[in-house]
Write a protein that holds these residues in place. Structure first.
Motif, PDB file in Angstrom:
ATOM      1  N   ASN A 162       0.822  -1.217   0.000  1.00 36.17           N
ATOM      2  CA  ASN A 162       0.000   0.000   0.000  1.00 36.17           C
ATOM      3  C   ASN A 162       0.850   1.258   0.000  1.00 36.17           C
ATOM      4  O   ASN A 162       0.543   2.230  -0.697  1.00 36.17           O
ATOM      5  CB  ASN A 162      -0.934  -0.004   1.212  1.00 36.17           C
TER       6      ASN A 162
ATOM      7  N   CYS B 172       2.625   1.481  -3.474  1.00 29.43           N
ATOM      8  CA  CYS B 172       1.627   1.814  -4.501  1.00 29.43           C
ATOM      9  C   CYS B 172       1.257   3.297  -4.440  1.00 29.43           C
ATOM     10  O   CYS B 172       1.174   3.975  -5.472  1.00 29.43           O
ATOM     11  CB  CYS B 172       0.375   0.962  -4.315  1.00 29.43           C
ATOM     12  N   SER B 173       1.028   3.795  -3.248  1.00 32.00           N
ATOM     13  CA  SER B 173       0.651   5.200  -3.099  1.00 32.00           C
ATOM     14  C   SER B 173       1.772   6.128  -3.545  1.00 32.00           C
ATOM     15  O   SER B 173       1.534   7.147  -4.195  1.00 32.00           O
ATOM     16  CB  SER B 173       0.281   5.487  -1.637  1.00 32.00           C
TER      17      SER B 173
ATOM     18  N   GLY C  26       0.430   6.323  -7.192  1.00 30.82           N
ATOM     19  CA  GLY C  26      -0.587   7.335  -6.951  1.00 30.82           C
ATOM     20  C   GLY C  26      -1.777   6.871  -6.141  1.00 30.82           C
ATOM     21  O   GLY C  26      -2.493   7.671  -5.544  1.00 30.82           O
ATOM     22  N   ARG C  27      -2.055   5.579  -6.128  1.00 30.75           N
ATOM     23  CA  ARG C  27      -3.153   5.037  -5.312  1.00 30.75           C
ATOM     24  C   ARG C  27      -2.882   3.569  -4.999  1.00 30.75           C
ATOM     25  O   ARG C  27      -2.009   2.955  -5.604  1.00 30.75           O
ATOM     26  CB  ARG C  27      -4.498   5.194  -5.998  1.00 30.75           C
ATOM     27  N   LYS C  28      -3.668   3.030  -4.054  1.00 28.04           N
ATOM     28  CA  LYS C  28      -3.452   1.659  -3.628  1.00 28.04           C
ATOM     29  C   LYS C  28      -4.085   0.672  -4.604  1.00 28.04           C
ATOM     30  O   LYS C  28      -5.196   0.879  -5.067  1.00 28.04           O
ATOM     31  CB  LYS C  28      -4.028   1.449  -2.217  1.00 28.04           C
ATOM     32  N   TYR C  29      -3.326  -0.388  -4.898  1.00 27.10           N
ATOM     33  CA  TYR C  29      -3.845  -1.472  -5.719  1.00 27.10           C
ATOM     34  C   TYR C  29      -3.809  -2.792  -4.953  1.00 27.10           C
ATOM     35  O   TYR C  29      -4.176  -3.818  -5.491  1.00 27.10           O
ATOM     36  CB  TYR C  29      -3.002  -1.640  -6.988  1.00 27.10           C
TER      37      TYR C  29
ATOM     38  N   HIS D 114      -2.593   8.511 -15.214  1.00 22.05           N
ATOM     39  CA  HIS D 114      -1.880   9.741 -14.854  1.00 22.05           C
ATOM     40  C   HIS D 114      -1.905  10.752 -15.997  1.00 22.05           C
ATOM     41  O   HIS D 114      -1.967  11.962 -15.766  1.00 22.05           O
ATOM     42  CB  HIS D 114      -0.436   9.419 -14.471  1.00 22.05           C
TER      43      HIS D 114
ATOM     44  N   GLY E 173      -4.274  14.034 -10.335  1.00 23.94           N
ATOM     45  CA  GLY E 173      -4.233  13.667  -8.920  1.00 23.94           C
ATOM     46  C   GLY E 173      -3.766  14.797  -8.030  1.00 23.94           C
ATOM     47  O   GLY E 173      -3.074  15.722  -8.467  1.00 23.94           O
TER      48      GLY E 173
ATOM     49  N   ASP F 203       3.283  11.836  -7.600  1.00 24.82           N
ATOM     50  CA  ASP F 203       3.936  10.568  -7.345  1.00 24.82           C
ATOM     51  C   ASP F 203       5.028  10.327  -8.381  1.00 24.82           C
ATOM     52  O   ASP F 203       5.313  11.180  -9.221  1.00 24.82           O
ATOM     53  CB  ASP F 203       2.922   9.417  -7.340  1.00 24.82           C
TER      54      ASP F 203
END
Length: 424
Positions: A178, A181-182, A186-189, A249, A254, A258
């Protein structure tokens, strides 16, 4: 008939001259000791499932520098801090390149990443981008809130599950996935089942042995055992995933900058001496993700395992945390700077259980003399950091024991300057 005899005599003389020249060269150029090898496969039969342990056993018998042959490929095995210094510092330019592997070629976009690309201008430029743009202190500090939020969520999950059986390995894996990924994507996968399965397949493949890489005429074995099929499917699935991430992206805006945003900005500005394309962006992002997830949760798992076996060490660390944090409900990153025993625990865990027991292989680009031995160009180099961390002459007779106290009054660091502790 006379002509045939003359030709046969000339051929015998020619072969004799070649033989003695070869023998003279061997005497002149002393090579490291090497165990006996079998025809065609070389020393491959001497490498067990845990290769770092097999190589350490061989080094005990033949010395800290030895030559093995994996099929047609000569491999230099390094098992001492002094020899590692010669490779990584004294002759770093000669050993800066990477050997070519079918598995890495397919997954890492023809070696367009930083970890595996051969030494040259592209590698220097992309390494500079990673160090100055992606991994700078400013960039690392900017993600402090991400780390704090994910650790808080992890602690809350543990509290809720404290009356039940807890799978700590899964919790630590989710935490590192997590966070990375962030930061990188840019976000959690991590919550997606297909994403987790893709990561598991990748980790398994990266640990596979490609027969065709070392014995080309046996490459069909990789196809028979399904390696080629797994490799193609996993590489295609990975590319689809990373392409979706990059396109998100490009299309989106966003709130947080990132790693993908930084690389896209560099591509748009054309600030490098060459054009950075989409494949390079995906390869570097994958580099960061792989390097930051598997290594981190492996270290955390080993640390917790050692605590289970050494309760007295856990008690000391708990006492240090309670003393420094006092009445605080959580530990801040500033508090960590004061925890000397915690740093000692991390160093000791990295010494005994480096996340990558054999560093990413290197390859010599030209002939070099190493500790009175001649190392020819094209020799692969495996540095066994797992063995280096257990040398009794360096760490004492208790080198196999988990003992964080050995680092409390020691200046040895793990950032690459002290070659007896080089987990990265």
């Amino acid at each position: 008939m006379m002509m045939m005899m003359i030709l046969l005599l000339c051929l015998i003389i020619f072969i004799t001259i070649l033989f003695f020249n070869k023998q003279a060269k061997r005497k002149k150029s002393k090579t490291p000791p090497s165990p006996p090898r079998l025809p065609l496969i070389g020393n491959l039969h001497q490498i067990g499932h845990h290769s770092h342990r097999s190589l350490r056993s061989l080094s005990h018998r033949y010395g800290p520098l030895l030559i093995l042959h994996f099929g047609r490929v000569p491999v230099l095995v390094v098992s001492s801090a002094d020899a590692a210094r010669d490779v990584l510092k004294t002759h770093d330019r000669i050993f800066a390149s990477r050997p070519q592997s079918k598995i890495f070629k397919k997954i890492f976009y023809d070696w367009r990443d930083v970890a595996l690309y051969p030494y040259g201008e592209y590698w220097r430029q992309m390494k500079s981008v990673c160090v100055l743009q992606l991994l700078s202190n400013k960039m690392v500090r900017s993600f402090r809130e991400v780390r704090h939020e994910e650790i808080s969520l992890m602690m809350e999950n543990i509290r809720k599950s404290c009356s039940l059986r807890v799978n700590l390995s899964e919790i630590l894996t989710n935490l590192t996935n997590n966070v990375i990924c962030s930061v990188a994507l840019g976000r959690k996968y991590g919550g997606a089942t297909d994403f987790k399965e893709l990561m598991k397949r990748l980790v398994r493949l990266l640990g596979e042995f490609s027969v065709g890489t070392y014995v080309p005429w046996l490459a069909w074995i990789d196809w028979i055992r399904g390696l080629d099929g797994q490799l193609n499917k996993t590489a295609n699935d990975l590319d689809e995933f990373l392409e979706r991430v990059v396109q998100d992206h490009v299309d989106g805006d966003g709130d947080m900058i990132d790693f993908v945003d930084v690389l896209l900005a560099i591509q748009k500005e054309k600030s490098l001496r060459f054009e950075i394309d989409r494949l390079s962006i995906k390869a570097i992002i994958f580099d960061v993700f792989v390097a930051g997830t598997d290594t981190t949760y492996t270290l955390l798992e080993w640390a917790m395992t050692e605590f289970l076996c050494h309760r007295e060490c856990l008690n000391k660390l708990q006492e240090e945390v309670r003393t420094i944090c006092k009445d605080k409900s959580s530990v801040s990153e500033e508090d960590l700077q004061e925890m000397s025993y915690l740093r000692a625990v991390i160093k000791e865990t990295l010494r005994l259980h480096p996340p990558i027991p054999l560093l990413v292989p290197r390859e010599s680009t030209e002939d070099v003399r190493l500790r009175d031995y001649h190392i020819p160009a094209g020799t692969q180099v495996m540095i066994n950091v797992w063995a280096i961390g257990r040398v009794a002459a360096t760490w004492g007779p208790d080198a196999e024991e988990f003992k964080p106290e050995r680092h409390l009054d020691s200046s040895v660091d793990f950032r690459g300057q002290d070659f007896k502790l080089i987990p990265f």
